[in-house]
Motif scaffolding. Structure first.
Motif, short mmCIF file in Angstrom:
data_model
loop_
_atom_site.label_atom_id
_atom_site.label_comp_id
_atom_site.label_asym_id
_atom_site.label_seq_id
_atom_site.Cartn_x
_atom_site.Cartn_y
_atom_site.Cartn_z
N PRO A 48 0.81 -1.23 0.00
CA PRO A 48 0.00 0.00 0.00
C PRO A 48 0.84 1.27 0.00
CG PRO A 48 -0.16 -1.17 2.11
CD PRO A 48 0.52 -2.09 1.16
N PHE A 49 2.05 1.22 0.55
CA PHE A 49 2.90 2.40 0.57
C PHE A 49 3.65 2.59 -0.75
CE2 PHE A 49 4.88 -1.14 2.87
CZ PHE A 49 6.00 -1.40 2.08
N GLU A 50 3.42 1.66 -1.72
CA GLU A 50 3.93 1.79 -3.08
C GLU A 50 2.82 1.44 -4.05
OE1 GLU A 50 8.64 0.63 -2.34
OE2 GLU A 50 7.25 -0.88 -3.13
N GLN A 51 1.67 2.07 -3.88
CA GLN A 51 0.47 1.72 -4.64
C GLN A 51 0.70 1.89 -6.14
OE1 GLN A 51 -2.32 0.50 -3.33
NE2 GLN A 51 -3.68 0.57 -5.10
N SER A 52 0.37 0.86 -6.90
CA SER A 52 0.54 0.90 -8.35
C SER A 52 -0.70 1.48 -9.02
CB SER A 52 0.80 -0.51 -8.87
OG SER A 52 0.90 -0.53 -10.27
N TYR A 53 -0.49 2.24 -10.08
CA TYR A 53 -1.62 2.72 -10.87
C TYR A 53 -1.43 2.34 -12.33
CZ TYR A 53 1.25 6.72 -12.48
OH TYR A 53 2.22 7.49 -13.05
N ASP A 54 -2.54 2.30 -13.06
CA ASP A 54 -2.55 1.89 -14.46
C ASP A 54 -2.87 3.08 -15.36
OD1 ASP A 54 -2.11 -0.76 -13.70
OD2 ASP A 54 -4.25 -1.14 -13.50
N THR A 55 -2.42 3.03 -16.59
CA THR A 55 -2.69 4.07 -17.58
C THR A 55 -3.26 3.43 -18.83
OG1 THR A 55 -0.88 5.44 -16.73
CG2 THR A 55 -1.73 5.97 -18.92
N SER A 62 9.03 -6.07 2.27
CA SER A 62 8.59 -6.80 3.47
C SER A 62 9.49 -6.57 4.67
CB SER A 62 8.53 -8.31 3.16
OG SER A 62 9.83 -8.84 2.95
N LYS A 63 10.50 -5.70 4.56
CA LYS A 63 11.42 -5.54 5.69
C LYS A 63 10.73 -4.95 6.91
CE LYS A 63 13.47 -1.07 4.37
NZ LYS A 63 14.75 -0.40 3.99
N HIS A 64 9.56 -4.30 6.72
CA HIS A 64 8.83 -3.81 7.89
C HIS A 64 8.20 -4.96 8.66
CE1 HIS A 64 5.54 -4.31 5.01
NE2 HIS A 64 4.71 -4.29 6.03
N GLN A 65 8.07 -6.14 8.01
CA GLN A 65 7.56 -7.33 8.68
C GLN A 65 8.69 -8.14 9.29
OE1 GLN A 65 5.53 -8.58 5.02
NE2 GLN A 65 3.62 -8.68 6.16
N SER A 66 9.80 -8.24 8.55
CA SER A 66 10.97 -8.96 9.04
C SER A 66 12.19 -8.53 8.24
CB SER A 66 10.78 -10.48 8.88
OG SER A 66 12.00 -11.16 9.12
N PRO A 67 13.30 -8.24 8.89
CA PRO A 67 14.52 -7.93 8.14
C PRO A 67 15.05 -9.12 7.38
CG PRO A 67 15.01 -8.13 10.48
CD PRO A 67 13.51 -8.17 10.36
N LEU A 68 14.53 -10.32 7.68
CA LEU A 68 14.92 -11.51 6.95
C LEU A 68 14.10 -11.68 5.68
CD1 LEU A 68 15.30 -14.05 9.93
CD2 LEU A 68 16.94 -12.38 9.05
N GLN A 70 6.31 -14.70 1.08
CA GLN A 70 5.36 -14.35 0.02
C GLN A 70 5.04 -12.87 0.16
OE1 GLN A 70 2.61 -14.50 2.61
NE2 GLN A 70 4.40 -15.45 3.51
N VAL A 71 5.01 -12.15 -0.96
CA VAL A 71 4.83 -10.70 -0.93
C VAL A 71 3.96 -10.27 -2.11
CG1 VAL A 71 7.02 -10.24 0.24
CG2 VAL A 71 6.96 -10.29 -2.24
N PRO A 72 3.26 -9.11 -1.95
CA PRO A 72 2.99 -8.46 -0.67
C PRO A 72 1.93 -9.26 0.07
CG PRO A 72 1.87 -7.31 -2.44
CD PRO A 72 2.67 -8.41 -3.09
N TYR A 117 21.30 -5.66 3.12
CA TYR A 117 20.51 -5.41 4.33
C TYR A 117 20.07 -6.73 4.97
CZ TYR A 117 16.49 -4.05 7.18
OH TYR A 117 15.59 -3.88 8.21
N THR A 118 19.47 -7.61 4.17
CA THR A 118 18.95 -8.84 4.76
C THR A 118 20.07 -9.81 5.12
OG1 THR A 118 17.19 -10.49 4.57
CG2 THR A 118 18.53 -10.13 2.61
#
Length: 970
Positions: A70-77, A619-625, A629-631, A671-672
């Motif tokens: 949601p913090f990188e919401q995709s839009y279509d054209t 997904s690093k806000h869920q786990s730095p590892l 499955q994403v998002p 990072y991971t």
């Protein structure tokens, strides 16, 4: 040049921010006469939470958006000029489906729509604001059951309650209201908007190949599905993690007269620990059938009968599905125990508890449930009458009706008290052929009618149908994957159903919900006049790609296997790679590494993999590892899946030569990996509490401790991190990762090698106990990752060539991929082909049109010999399409970006083979060879792009001719 600034506002309707399973309709009527001269370049940008279907002047233009954080919401054209009517009123209409909970492919946000139409100069023509009209789709039942924990909801639409032409120009806006403006672009939770980074998915019309069967059927008289997970665990809509709890569900079954009834539970084994009827606890010997189907015959009294179900469990899906059938008891229904709380009688089901609840972390509970809670222990057998509930009033509350489905179409579709088959009439069989007369569905007095369609092979997309029926006629549609004789593999942990209530006359319906299946059961219920079928179609939807890859050889079985591998991979390429089109439709990070390698040899597309790889670090806000499955709303880590992601990043660079992308991904890998290094224990080994999985087989791979294959793949990942660090000019970081890889490899060889058994053990448990089992898996990974060296490597390689019988054997085609990689390094192509013929040939013999998730007799499918696998279409299993092109055709890249390619076919007893492999820079490599094993000769013909250097090598011991053609590059 059109600016990317947005003037549109996010809009929604009245009510809660994130409603459960709400379909909301929006439309805006406008005149384009003022912009007629510049309409040729009109572009419409759109996004929504959770999913949308877009119409312009009644024409469906597209679906979206692609899955994203949601913090990188995709839009279509979209280019819309061809649909606009100059000098007339035009209508933009959007159906938005908001889930209202997190799934395995969506993280809960809130309801919202954003649309902006700009002319060729970038000026705003139409933008979402408070002048847009909105209405909830009044024909859609928001109480339809969840499909599964991985997915959102099944479908229940009443066409009598909603005008299907709502998306067209409307003279009457009664019942519609003005939208509410939520805020400007940049508002939470959609703080960043990103343009879609892949093309629109395809629309390919597919028709059934035949009507498989016709039957008259009877099923339950009353059914329901209860979302126990959300109903008993407040706030659980915000995540998709597992939950443990203790508690009960209570209702009454109302019978017109006393009699014997059958009570049936048809779900994946959760939420049924025990139950009682009128205080009588149902004993285990009264229950027949095996999970996922359990039945019991009980006597009901006339009137209301108190049903108490112990739903305590460690659950993920948490869906309770059951029905009741009784010929003696008259009408049956579920009613509230009104004597207790008459003012809450609108709720049919109640909960007692939960008495204790836990959200486990990384597959391990943070503490034990309180199974000895005094109320929990005494409750089940003490409730004989509704008034007995008063003693538990402090724990008693109504279940919100939104968690209780009015009907469970899945239960009605899979359980038949009677199922009498008839020969399919020619007129009904011909109904599936376009441009023929309608097929008439026969009526059977006292029964429903089931018509079963076969699409010929599995597909993934959207169902559409055209029928003529009387108002109120119910059409229940149910899709599943596998049928063999009288055995039908029903999908007990997946609800692919659609209930459609017809309006009067002829009508067309196209579902907005994606499904994957081969077989489609239609059950007609409540019809007073026969339903006429004018067409059943399926809209296959996948990532658009040219099918460049080809393979054909002298072995017809290998040709069939290559084809099911190709079709499987295609079906599992949506807006990301997904594991399967049916059960989950989830971007599993580890699966996608192997899927990408297969896709490289079939389609040669790269944008889909690039977006997959970029999604993972979100997904690093869920786990730095990084999660597996994403998002996703499930914060679950499989370390190997993170390792495969890093390896896939390096393989993408090697495939494309995209150095900028390698540098971009290095930061995320670093990072991971730095966080993974924190899990190295004092012994020098990687020791983590997580889902330490590699294969569906009984390897000793505990969720806490040192797992051998996982340590070995971490060695490879550290070396990948070093490689990417060097590309990014971080020599210091690269040196650190290279040293860590060497140290970990040494620790593995010192501590995980069993000198007496001459093999690597599978693990060291958290209590220090060394695994007593040996698996072929640990030996395969040791060879593949280069951890094993010297004399030990000779021993291990011998195991790969002839796996010892006492080793745990491979249980899934996913693990076979790594096995084949290891064999290929040894030059054992013949063994690869033999194994493919054995395992995949078995699939072909059982009528497979796609590759299975598992091999038979492993874990999930051991209890039922007819259940050959769980999922019948799993792209992690498509290895043959990769290895037949790489090893039999012999096409292998030698350098980054495929500037140099080896062409070295390996006949392995085949007399000829031909095919094509896409080149990542464009064009393709065509190879054709014929061989005579008796005199060891081969004739090789090939063509390839002029800018590529070919290193051609005939098979060892063969002589022959080589014919080359270089194709010019535009």
């Amino acid at each position: 040049m059109m600016t990317m600034n947005w003037q549109a506002k996010w809009i929604w309707g009245e009510g809660v921010e994130s409603p459960r399973n709400e379909w909301r309709c929006f439309r805006k009527t406008f005149d384009v006469s003022a912009v007629a001269e510049s309409r040729s370049g009109a572009k419409l940008r759109i996004t929504a939470d959770s999913r949308y279907v877009l119409y312009v002047n009644g024409t469906r233009l597209g679906r979206g958006p692609v899955r994203s954080w949601p913090f990188e919401q995709s839009y279509d054209t979209y280019e819309v000029s061809h649909l606009l009517k100059v000098g007339e009123e035009n209508t933009i209409a959007v159906l938005v489906m908001h889930f209202g909970l997190s799934t395995f492919y969506y993280v809960r946000g809130r309801g919202g729509l954003l649309v902006e139409l700009n002319d060729a100069d970038g000026d705003v023509v139409v933008a979402t604001d408070t002048t847009w009209l909105t209405s909830r789709h009044l024909g859609q039942h928001p109480r339809a059951p969840r499909m599964s924990v991985q997915q959102a909801f099944s479908e229940y639409v009443d066409a009598t309650a909603w005008d299907s032409s709502w998306m067209e120009l409307a003279d009457n806006n009664t019942g519609w209201s003005n939208a509410i403006a939520l805020g400007s672009v940049g508002m939470a939770p959609w703080t960043t908007l990103k343009p879609r980074d892949i093309p629109m998915l395809t629309d390919e019309t597919v028709y059934p190949v035949r009507v498989e069967s016709l039957a008259k059927v009877r099923s339950f008289h009353a059914t329901t599905a209860i979302d126990v997970r959300n109903a008993l665990n407040d706030g659980s809509e915000d995540h998709a993690n597992r939950i443990e709890f203790t508690g009960f569900v209570v209702t009454s079954i109302r019978a017109n007269c006393a009699g014997l009834v059958t009570l049936g539970f048809v779900h994946g084994g959760e939420c049924l620990r025990a139950l009682s009827i009128n205080g009588e606890v149902i004993s285990q010997d009264q229950i027949y059938g095996a999970i996922p189907e359990r039945y019991m015959d009980v006597n009901l009294n006339e009137g209301d009968n108190l049903l108490v179900i112990d739903v305590s469990d460690n659950l993920h899906a948490g869906k309770l599905q059951f029905g009741v059938y009784g010929e003696e008891s008259g009408e049956l229904s579920f009613v509230a125990p009104v004597e207790l709380l008459a003012d809450q009688s609108a709720s049919t089901f109640f909960r007692i508890g939960p008495f204790d609840a836990i959200i486990p972390i990384d597959h391990q509970p943070v503490r034990e449930l309180n199974w000895k809670h005094p109320i929990y222990l005494e409750l089940l057998g003490s409730l004989k009458r509704p008034e007995d509930l008063e003693q538990f009033v402090d724990w008693f509350s109504p279940i919100d009706p939104k968690y209780v489905s009015e009907v469970d179409v899945f239960a009605l579709s899979v359980w038949r008290k009677e199922n009498v088959k008839f020969a399919v009439p020619a007129q009904l069989q011909n109904a599936i052929i376009p441009n023929t007369e309608a097929g008439i569905v026969p009526l059977f007095e006292g029964y429903d009618t089931e018509v079963l369609f076969d699409l010929g092979k599995e597909y993934s997309g959207y169902l559409s149908f055209e029928v003529e029926a009387e108002a109120g006629t119910v059409l229940d549609w149910y899709g599943f994957e596998y049928l063999s004789g009288q055995y039908r593999q029903d999908t007990f942990d997946l609800d692919h159903t659609l209930r459609y209530v017809c309006h009067e006359g002829r009508q067309v319906y196209e579902t907005p919900i994606r499904r994957g299946f081969r077989y489609l059961a239609l059950t007609v219920r409540g019809a007073k006049v026969p339903v006429r079928i004018y067409g059943v179609t399926f809209i296959q939807s996948n990532y658009p790609m040219a099918e460049i890859g080809r393979f054909e050889c002298s072995d017809a079985l290998l040709n069939d296997i290559w084809e099911i591998s190709r079709h499987t991979t295609k079906l599992c390429m949506e807006d990301t790679f997904v594991d399967c089109p049916a059960y989950e439709q989830t971007f599993w990070v580890g699966d996608s590494r192997n899927e990408a390698l297969v896709s490289n040899y079939l389609f040669g597309v790269q944008d889909i993999l690039k977006r997959c790889l970029r999604l993972v670090p979100g997904s690093k806000h869920q786990s730095p590892l990084y999660v597996n499955q994403v998002p996703s709303g499930w914060s679950s880590v499989i370390p190997n899946w993170t390792f495969f992601w890093a390896i896939a990043c390096a393989e993408y660079y090697e495939q494309t030569g995209d150095e900028a992308f390698a540098v971009e991904m290095y930061d995320a890998i670093r990072y991971t990996v730095e966080h993974y290094l924190l899990k190295i224990d004092e012994s020098g080994l990687f020791n983590v509490e997580g889902w330490n999985m590699l294969d569906w087989s009984p390897i000793d791979q505990p969720n806490d401790g040192v797992v051998t294959h996982q340590n070995m793949f971490l060695v490879q990942t550290l070396r990948v991190a070093a490689q990417m660090g060097r590309i990014a000019k971080d020599e210091g970081g690269a040196a650190i990762f290279e040293a860590a890889a060497n140290e970990l490899a040494s620790a593995i060889n010192e501590q995980l090698w069993d000198e007496e058994k001459k093999a690597y053990i599978d693990c060291i448990h958290a209590d220090g106990r060394r695994s007593e089992s040996l698996s072929i898996h640990s030996q395969v990974v040791a060879s593949l990752t280069g951890v094993v060296q010297g004399e030990r490597k000779q021993i291990i390689d011998a195991y790969l060539v002839q796996p010892p019988e006492h080793f745990v054997q491979i249980g899934s085609p996913f693990m076979s991929f790594f096995y084949y990689e290891a064999l290929a390094k040894l030059g054992e192509v013949r063994l690869i082909l033999d194994d493919i013929r054995h395992h995949y040939g078995m699939m072909i013999r059982h009528g497979a049109t796609t590759c299975w998730e598992q091999y038979p007799n492993f874990l999930e499918n051991r209890a039922n010999p007819d259940m050959l696998t769980r999922s019948h279409c799993h792209a992690w299993s498509s290895a043959p399409a990769y290895f037949l092109g790489r090893e039999v055709l012999g096409v292998r890249s030698l350098t980054t970006g495929w500037t140099e390619v080896e062409i070295a076919p390996v006949p392995c007893g085949l007399t000829w083979a031909k095919g094509s492999v896409p080149h990542p820079a464009g064009g393709r490599i065509d190879v054709s060879w014929s061989a005579d094993e008796s005199n060891r000769t081969i004739q090789l013909k090939l063509s390839y792009p002029e800018g590529m250097m070919a290193r051609i090598r005939l098979p060892e011991g063969y002589t022959g001719s080589i014919t080359e053609m270089k194709l010019g590059i535009l």
